[in-house]
Design a protein around this motif. Structure first.
Motif, PDB file in Angstrom:
ATOM      1  N   SER A 124       0.793  -1.224   0.000  1.00 32.21           N
ATOM      2  CA  SER A 124       0.000   0.000   0.000  1.00 32.21           C
ATOM      3  C   SER A 124       0.828   1.278   0.000  1.00 32.21           C
ATOM      4  N   THR A 125       2.160   1.166   0.116  1.00 35.43           N
ATOM      5  CA  THR A 125       2.993   2.364   0.077  1.00 35.43           C
ATOM      6  C   THR A 125       2.926   2.983  -1.323  1.00 35.43           C
ATOM      7  N   ALA A 126       2.802   4.304  -1.383  1.00 34.08           N
ATOM      8  CA  ALA A 126       2.696   4.996  -2.669  1.00 34.08           C
ATOM      9  C   ALA A 126       3.557   6.250  -2.638  1.00 34.08           C
ATOM     10  N   VAL A 127       3.828   6.790  -3.818  1.00 38.31           N
ATOM     11  CA  VAL A 127       4.667   7.992  -3.895  1.00 38.31           C
ATOM     12  C   VAL A 127       4.060   8.991  -4.862  1.00 38.31           C
ATOM     13  N   ILE A 128       4.086  10.248  -4.485  1.00 43.14           N
ATOM     14  CA  ILE A 128       3.680  11.353  -5.342  1.00 43.14           C
ATOM     15  C   ILE A 128       4.951  12.080  -5.773  1.00 43.14           C
ATOM     16  N   ILE A 129       5.123  12.286  -7.071  1.00 44.94           N
ATOM     17  CA  ILE A 129       6.289  12.999  -7.595  1.00 44.94           C
ATOM     18  C   ILE A 129       5.847  14.393  -8.016  1.00 44.94           C
ATOM     19  N   ILE A 130       6.517  15.399  -7.485  1.00 42.43           N
ATOM     20  CA  ILE A 130       6.227  16.775  -7.874  1.00 42.43           C
ATOM     21  C   ILE A 130       7.459  17.352  -8.552  1.00 42.43           C
ATOM     22  N   PRO A 203      14.157  21.230  -7.448  1.00 45.48           N
ATOM     23  CA  PRO A 203      13.352  21.123  -8.664  1.00 45.48           C
ATOM     24  C   PRO A 203      12.367  19.952  -8.655  1.00 45.48           C
ATOM     25  N   ALA A 204      12.531  19.033  -7.704  1.00 47.49           N
ATOM     26  CA  ALA A 204      11.632  17.879  -7.645  1.00 47.49           C
ATOM     27  C   ALA A 204      11.596  17.324  -6.229  1.00 47.49           C
ATOM     28  N   MET A 205      10.524  16.647  -5.899  1.00 47.00           N
ATOM     29  CA  MET A 205      10.437  15.977  -4.600  1.00 47.00           C
ATOM     30  C   MET A 205       9.548  14.745  -4.705  1.00 47.00           C
ATOM     31  N   LEU A 206       9.815  13.799  -3.810  1.00 50.82           N
ATOM     32  CA  LEU A 206       9.004  12.584  -3.691  1.00 50.82           C
ATOM     33  C   LEU A 206       8.296  12.617  -2.345  1.00 50.82           C
ATOM     34  N   LEU A 207       6.995  12.383  -2.361  1.00 53.37           N
ATOM     35  CA  LEU A 207       6.208  12.307  -1.131  1.00 53.37           C
ATOM     36  C   LEU A 207       5.682  10.884  -0.987  1.00 53.37           C
ATOM     37  N   CYS A 270       9.238  12.706   3.040  1.00 57.03           N
ATOM     38  CA  CYS A 270       9.483  13.548   1.870  1.00 57.03           C
ATOM     39  C   CYS A 270      10.975  13.516   1.543  1.00 57.03           C
ATOM     40  N   VAL A 271      11.298  13.380   0.267  1.00 55.99           N
ATOM     41  CA  VAL A 271      12.682  13.451  -0.212  1.00 55.99           C
ATOM     42  C   VAL A 271      12.755  14.534  -1.280  1.00 55.99           C
ATOM     43  N   THR A 272      13.621  15.524  -1.070  1.00 60.78           N
ATOM     44  CA  THR A 272      13.846  16.530  -2.100  1.00 60.78           C
ATOM     45  C   THR A 272      14.953  16.054  -3.033  1.00 60.78           C
ATOM     46  N   LEU A 273      14.851  16.455  -4.308  1.00 61.39           N
ATOM     47  CA  LEU A 273      15.773  15.959  -5.333  1.00 61.39           C
ATOM     48  C   LEU A 273      16.249  17.087  -6.240  1.00 61.39           C
TER      49      LEU A 273
END
Length: 295
Positions: A124-130, A203-207, A270-273
């Motif tokens: 059930s783990t999911a990730v949103i990429i912004i 410029p990008a992050m993963l939630l 949250c991971v910033t990239l």
């Protein structure tokens, strides 16, 4: 739920030994062995797939895990020293180039999380990429507004008692003594137009998010994120865990709407990239506080 094809099963019993709840059960009657799903424990199946992964003849099928998707193991072209070098040299990057990370690279970084282990066999783990600047700015405006409100709250004695009751004394102390002193400066600089120090202008992050009441959800999200940051390192992309964003992403109705986050799910990591603005020249020494055996 698992199913065992008795036509090809050898009744070797390995699946039942590997299963943490011994759901496949091997019995012997009249000199003949048989492996079947225990009716008493069938409902305890976590769909982890371990039984199918160890079966010598691929006789086991697991709900949600197609047998054809089980890839054969490969010999690793990696030794312990090289792996340790990766661990030691990877640094948290908080200053990024004004350069987008291509989506094919983001896909590989986020894709590494698919291989992360999970507690209870959870899928059930999911990730949103912004990675869109307009979306980032819209979200961060609400984040700073929320932190302004929280700052007023933690300075109010009655409100502090409420936080201590609803959350915990530890949560309150972290907010008062660690988070808010820095955030006050971040808000000041943000309102003055000097930069976004919460987001670090990434410029990008993963939630990473998961069901609110699922056991082990925080650990699942954290391990998935850890897989992603090491893939990012290999691809030359800098990364940093950001602990200030997940609480706001989960508790701000405005941010939840921007993220299209389902009501029963929360953001936990949250991971910033971004591509590092400055290269690190030396390995910073790090050690645990203690390592010891118990006799």
């Amino acid at each position: 739920m698992i199913r065992i094809d008795e036509k090809i099963c050898r009744a070797c019993g390995i699946c039942g030994i590997v299963c943490p709840r011994h759901i496949p059960e091997t019995t012997e009657s009249n000199g003949k062995k048989r492996t079947a799903v225990s009716p008493e424990r069938a409902a305890l199946c976590m769909d982890c797939g371990h039984c199918a992964a160890v079966c010598p003849v691929a006789a086991i099928d697991v709900d949600g895990l197609a047998v054809r998707d089980f890839a054969p193991l490969q010999t690793l072209d990696l030794d312990a020293d090289r792996l340790l070098t990766l661990f030691r040299q990877r640094r948290s990057v908080r200053r990024y180039q004004d350069k987008p990370v291509p989506r094919e690279v983001l896909d590989r970084i986020a894709g590494a999380a698919h291989a992360a282990p999970t507690g209870s066999g959870s899928l059930s783990t999911a990730v949103i990429i912004i990675d869109r600047e307009a979306t980032m700015k819209k979200m961060m405006k609400s984040v700073y507004q929320m932190y302004g409100m929280l700052d007023r709250v933690v300075q109010n004695p009655l409100a502090r008692q409420f936080i201590r009751f609803k959350e915990s004394t530890a949560t309150l102390e972290v907010m008062r003594n660690f988070a808010m002193p820095g955030v006050r400066w971040y808000r000041k600089w943000y309102l003055e137009g000097k930069g976004d120090e919460i987001r670090r202008d990434c410029p990008a992050m993963l939630l990473f998010h998961g069901p609110r009441f699922e056991p082990g959800v925080v650990e699942n999200c954290t391990i998935a994120a850890l897989h992603s940051i090491f893939m990012a390192e290999v691809l030359g992309v800098g990364s940093c865990f950001n602990s200030l964003l997940p609480p706001i992403c989960s508790r701000s109705a405005t941010v939840r709407k921007i993220l299209k986050l389902e009501k029963d799910r929360d953001v936990h990591v949250c991971v910033t990239l971004g591509y590092p603005k400055f290269p690190f020249r030396r390995v910073i020494p790090r050690r645990l506080a203690e390592v010891r055996y118990l006799d």
